[in-house]
Design an enzyme around this catalytic site. Sequence first.
Site, mmCIF file in Angstrom:
data_model
loop_
_atom_site.group_PDB
_atom_site.id
_atom_site.type_symbol
_atom_site.label_atom_id
_atom_site.label_comp_id
_atom_site.label_asym_id
_atom_site.label_seq_id
_atom_site.Cartn_x
_atom_site.Cartn_y
_atom_site.Cartn_z
ATOM 1 N N CYS A 185 -0.323 6.699 10.012
ATOM 2 C CA CYS A 185 0.954 6.057 10.351
ATOM 3 C C CYS A 185 0.687 4.768 11.097
ATOM 4 C CB CYS A 185 1.757 6.942 11.295
ATOM 5 S SG CYS A 185 2.209 8.507 10.608
ATOM 6 N N GLU A 243 0.831 -1.206 0.000
ATOM 7 C CA GLU A 243 0.000 0.000 0.000
ATOM 8 C C GLU A 243 0.869 1.260 0.000
ATOM 9 O OE1 GLU A 243 -3.919 -1.475 2.461
ATOM 10 O OE2 GLU A 243 -2.206 -0.813 3.630
#
Length: 347
Positions: free
Chosen positions: A339, A99
Site C-alpha cells: 500500500c 501499475e
Amino acid sequence: MSEIIKRQNSQIIGMTLAELENLSEESNQSRFRGRQLFNSVYKQKIDSFENIKTLPIIFRDKLLDKYTLHPLSLIKKTGSNTELTQKYLFKLSTGEKIESVLMYEDKRVTLCVSTQVGCAVDCKFCATAKMGFIKNLTAGEIIDQYLMISNSIDKKITNIVFMGMGEPFLNYQQVINAAILFNDKDGINLSSKRITISTVGIIPKIKRYSEEGHKFKLAISLNGSYQSQRLEIMPISKTHSIDDLIKTVWYHYKKTKKLVTFEYVLLSNVNDSILDANRLIDLIGDLPCKVNVIPYNEIEGPFKRPSVQRINEFVNQINNSKFIVTVRWSKGTDINSGCGQLAVLES
Ligand code: SAH
C-alpha cells in the site's frame, strides 16, 4: 486533444451493453450483436476481434478497422520473492504508465487496480503523491487491468480493490462505471461484496455514493485520530475535516446500513500511541464500522514503521472497542507493491 478523445471513444473495453448495442446499430448490424460483443469481451474475455467467431466477418473487419479492443498494453510483470504477489506495469494508448498489484492468499486472489495516473491528494506518506496528478483513467483502462491479467494467469481473480494509484472519488464516474462493469452478471460477474472502493474521504462524493445506493464496499483512509494530526499528513483534511468525515460516514451508514472500513496507516511517533488509540475509539464512538490498521510501508521520506511491539500495543488497545479490528501486513513490499508504494519508478 480531440485526437485523444477520439482514441478513447474508440476503445471497446469500458463500453456498456447499451453503448455496444448502439455501436452495432451504427455499424448496420442488429442490436443483439452488441450483446454478443459484450459477452465475448467481458464474460469470455476473448482478447482479439478476430477470435470473436460469433460475429459476422464483415462486422469483425469493421471493428478491426475502427476500434481497438484493449486500451492498455502490458510492459512488465515483477514477482515478489517473499510473497505470492505480482506487480504489473501497463502503458496507456496515450503513453503514460500505471501499475496494478495481484495478491494470492489461500483461495482469495485480489487485484488492486489504479484509477488515476499519479494523484493530486498529496498524502505525505504515499509514494504515488510524489508523481503529482497526471490524468484520470477511463473505465476501460481500469477494467483492462483486470482483463489483461485474468487472461495471463490460471486462477480466477476473486476480489477487486480500487486501492492502486490515484484517488477513486476524484475520478468518480469512471470508477463507478468500472465497478458496475465488474459486477455485471452478464459480464465479469464479480459480487459487489468482493469489490472495494477506497477513498481519502471526499465528502460530497461519499454522500453521492450513499444516495445512489451502490452496494460495493467502501473503505476510508482515516490515518489520524484528530484534525490537526490528520491535516499534517493528509492536507485534504483542510477541505474535508475529520469531524465532517465521521458525520458523513454516519450518513452513509443510515442511508445504506453498510459498514465502512476505516484504514489507519500506522506511522511511528506520529499516530501510533496509546493516546491515539483511545482518541480513535472516541472519534468513532458508536459508528458501526471496521478498522484496518496498515503498518507503514517505508518509502523515501521522514516516516518510519513502528516496532512490532508498538503495532501490537496499538491494535490491542483498539481491540477492546466496539468495532472489528484487523491488521493488513502489506504484500510484496520487496518489489514496492505494498500500500502506498506504487509510483512507476521503472520503465
Ligand atoms: N487514494 C485512495 C486509494 C488508495 S488506497 C485512498 O487513499 O484511500 C491506498 C491505501 O494505502 C490508503 O489507505 C493509504 O492511506 C495507504 N497508504 C498510503 N501510503 C502508504 C504507505 N506508505 N504505507 C502503508 N499504507 C499506505
